[in-house]
Each structure stands twice: as C-alpha cells, then as structure tokens.
Design an enzyme around this catalytic site. Sequence first.
Site: not given
Ligand code: NAD
Length: 476
Positions: A144, A242, A277, A455
């Site tokens: 995002n 996060e 998020c 963070e």
């Molecule tokens: P995601 O978990 O699908 O992917 C995030 C990252 O993790 C990507 O770079 C992806 O390639 C990597 N990844 C995926 N599988 C992996 C694995 N098995 N091992 C290591 N890395 C792996 O999340 P997304 O769809 O990119 O993002 C959306 C999510 O992020 C939502 O749930 C959102 O709430 C959360 N988010 C949280 C915050 C926060 O600060 N709390 C901020 C932004 C987004």
Amino acid sequence: MLIGGELVASESGEWIDSVDPATEEVIGRIPNGDARDVARAVEAADRAWAAWNGIGVAARAEALRAFGRKMLERAEELLEVEVRDTGNTIAPMRGDVRTGVEGMNYYAGLAYELKGDTIPATPGNLHFTTREPYGVVARIVPFNHPVMFATARTAAALMAGNSVVVKPPETSSLSALILSEIARDALPPGVFNIVTGTGAGAGAPLVRHPGVKRIAFIGSVETGMAIQRMAAESAVKHVTLELGGKNPLIAFPDVDPATVIDAAIAGMNFSWQGQSCGSTSRLLLHESIHDDVVAGLVERIRAIRVGDPMDPASQMGAINSKGQYDKVLRHIANAREDGARLLAGGGRPEGEEFRKGFWVQPTLFGDVEQSMRIAQQEVFGPVLSVMKWSTLDQAITIANATDLGLTASIYANNIDDAFAAARRVRSGYVWINSVGPHYPAMPYGGMKNSGTGREEGIEEMLSYTEQKAYNLAMRK
Ligand code: NAD
C-alpha cells in the site's frame, strides 16, 4: 535490485511484470529474486554493518539526511512511479515521499539517544550498558505504501548501526528500483540492499536466513504468523510485526452527525481505496444518531469521485492487484450472503474508463452484526460497515470483539465518555475526536493479532539494538 552497492538482475534471470492496476497495462518489470540473491544480499549486508556502525552516530545521521535529500531530488519521479504502480491517488501520495524523508531526518535527530545506562548494582563497582546493533535487519514491505515503508521504516535500523535487506511487495516494486539508485549513491556498499521477488521466493528465504537476526515485517496477519513460524524454525530471531486492523470508530450521541460523517469518510482512507491498516472500517453509531448519519453517509459515499489515480481530482483510485481485487469482491459477496444491507457501491463503477483495471466502488453496508464475516475480517479495501449500539458497554463489547486491535477512533463531546471508551478499547493507537493521522514520535502498533512491537517513535530505534552489560570490578 541493489546488492553490495551494485545494481543487479536476479541470478535466475527471471522477471516479474508490474501492472498498472488502473489499466492492467504492463508498465515495467522487476527482477524475480530468489534464495541465491537473498544469500548474496545478506552476505553483503553482513560484511558492511560493522564498518557502518563504526563510523559513529554523527556520520550515520549525516548519511541518512543525505539519503533524504536525494529522495527529494527525485520526489516527482518516485511519486509518479508509485502512483501508477499502486493505483493510489496522486495528491495525497505526495505525503508518502515526504514521510520517507522525514523518517530519515527524525531518526538522524535521535542519534545521541543510542545510549546506555549506568546502574547502581553494587556500591563499589561500575555497572553500565551499551546498545549494539543486531547486524543484518530484514525489512519486508506491503503494497500500500512501498516507498514510505522502505525508507521511513528502515531509517531506525540504519541509525542504530545495522545494515538492511529490503524485500518490496511484488505487485508494486518499481519505486524500489529508483530507491536502489538513491541508496547506492547515499550509503556505503552493502548497508542498504534491495531484493525484489515474491513472498515465497525472496521473502521466505530472507526470513529463514541464519545471518538475519532481526526481522521487521509490515503486512497481513497470515504472513506475519508464517514469518514467526519460519523464523522460529531456523534460528532464534527478534521479529516485530505490524499487521492488519478491523478498526472501530465509535460515535457518541452528543456529536453532530455531520462531524461523524466527515470522520467516517476520512477514516476510511478512500484515497488509497481503503487499503490502509489503520482504516476505521467499522462505524459504531449510537442509536440516536444512527439514521441521520447513515442517510448522509450514503450520499457522501456515492459522491466519491473514483478515477485515474494520476488525476489530482480523483478521490479514489484502483485496487492494487487482481489478487486483492478478487479478495475485496469476495468480502462483499460474503457480507451480502450473511445478511448485511448494501447501502452504496458493491460493484464496479460504470463507464468506459472502468472497463479495464481493478475498480471497485466505495461500498457501505448497514445492519452489520458482530457475527458476520464483514464485521470480523479485514477487507483491506473500500468497504465500510455500520453497526448500532445503545450503551457504552455494548459499544466497547462490539469494538473489542475481533482478533485485531490496531487503531480506534472515539468521537464524543463529553470528556468522560471519550476517555472511558478510549481506555477500554483494546487498540494500540487511539484518536479522540480525530481520525487517521500518525503523529511524529508517537508509537504506532497493534494489540492482539494486529502485531507485536511499536514503530515510528524512539522505541523503534531501540528495538534494533541489543543491550550489552559491562561490570567493572573496582580494585581500589
Ligand atoms: P502480505 O502479507 O500479503 O505481504 C506483505 C509482504 O510480505 C510482501 O512483500 C510479500 O511479498 C511478503 N510475503 C508474503 N509471503 C511471505 C512469506 N511467506 N515469507 C516472507 N515474506 C512474505 O500483505 P499485503 O497484502 O502486501 O499488505 C496488506 C496487509 O498489510 C494488510 O493486512 C494491512 O493491514 C497490513 N498493513 C499493516 C500496517 C501496519 O502498520 N500495521 C501497515 C500497512 C499494511
């Protein structure tokens, strides 16, 4: 990719197409990195961190500021690439580059806070601590806000004397390729590395690599849990997470409905299609204002201008990827199946310009009950659910009835109500009479399954250090 100070392709020679989600056109490609590239990056990072730590806090701070200046020089380019690659609208995305630069400057300013303590453990001797970096830090980034997270959320680790390996999101990594050039020019070789690729192909080997002691992850709960498992299987590691939110906005009866409507719209972050998020995707309305707020909200949501993310007049763009788009539609279908009342949106916007691309209308559901999936599961899309309450206890029970606990927003004119609710919500970041902003130096993070660790404040920087305890026996 950036490995050991050099721009490189992947060992496999394979590439992943990057798609503009507004048009489905291929607009670039990124190296499909795998375990071999990860290994090279970790080795380069491991060779670099001791010297980086050794130059001292002032020199590191200056390097971070230089990184920020170079980002500013290429701000327009970063912005354009980021907007086309993510589908988020251009006007508010300007803030992302700025937040990245501010992150670099903020942690540079905390340089001299990397200090230890002296502890009066015994009367005659000297006991003190220092803070040392972990060495190699892995930073895994969601789709995002790729530029912002790859910079603002690596600054603390770098300031603390670590080197980093960044794994950007595979659907939106083009801006990371620009960051590769910036980091190459601003920092010593190996201090900042970028390995692009899929989660399974590049992310997992990075988590498992024995040379990575500290993992910082932003993303979904599911992946966060997988990372904890993988980390635990390969070595003893420090993992911070996060993760997602299903955040409540609780509106009390003494608040003007127009104020609640504005807050509900702002809290949903429609500028990036609700893909935040912190979005307050559950609107908990007191029964006495419920009907007025809902009536006004339907109008406002229908009036949101969805359109080309590059057009500064657009108020909402396209969903980041096909996978994410399908997920959002599935959540909408589930809500309808569970009996939630569709009040606005729910499908693709009409018009020639929306025939291609991952478009969903801003969507509002009423009569949502806590038992429904739409009340429990994070959509990570432009879908707002309205729920009704009559007593404070009821509002708090609903607010806390999910596995997630990232943010909450309370709207109340009576200060006792506001604080009673704020104290009782199980969320890590609470707004009272506002919604959305992150404030400098305030710790951000979630309770329950929304994560571990905080963070954005000084805690983040200290979390990239481990204490060493020195005990000096005084012989005189
Ligand atoms: P995601 O978990 O699908 O992917 C995030 C990252 O993790 C990507 O770079 C992806 O390639 C990597 N990844 C995926 N599988 C992996 C694995 N098995 N091992 C290591 N890395 C792996 O999340 P997304 O769809 O990119 O993002 C959306 C999510 O992020 C939502 O749930 C959102 O709430 C959360 N988010 C949280 C915050 C926060 O600060 N709390 C901020 C932004 C987004």
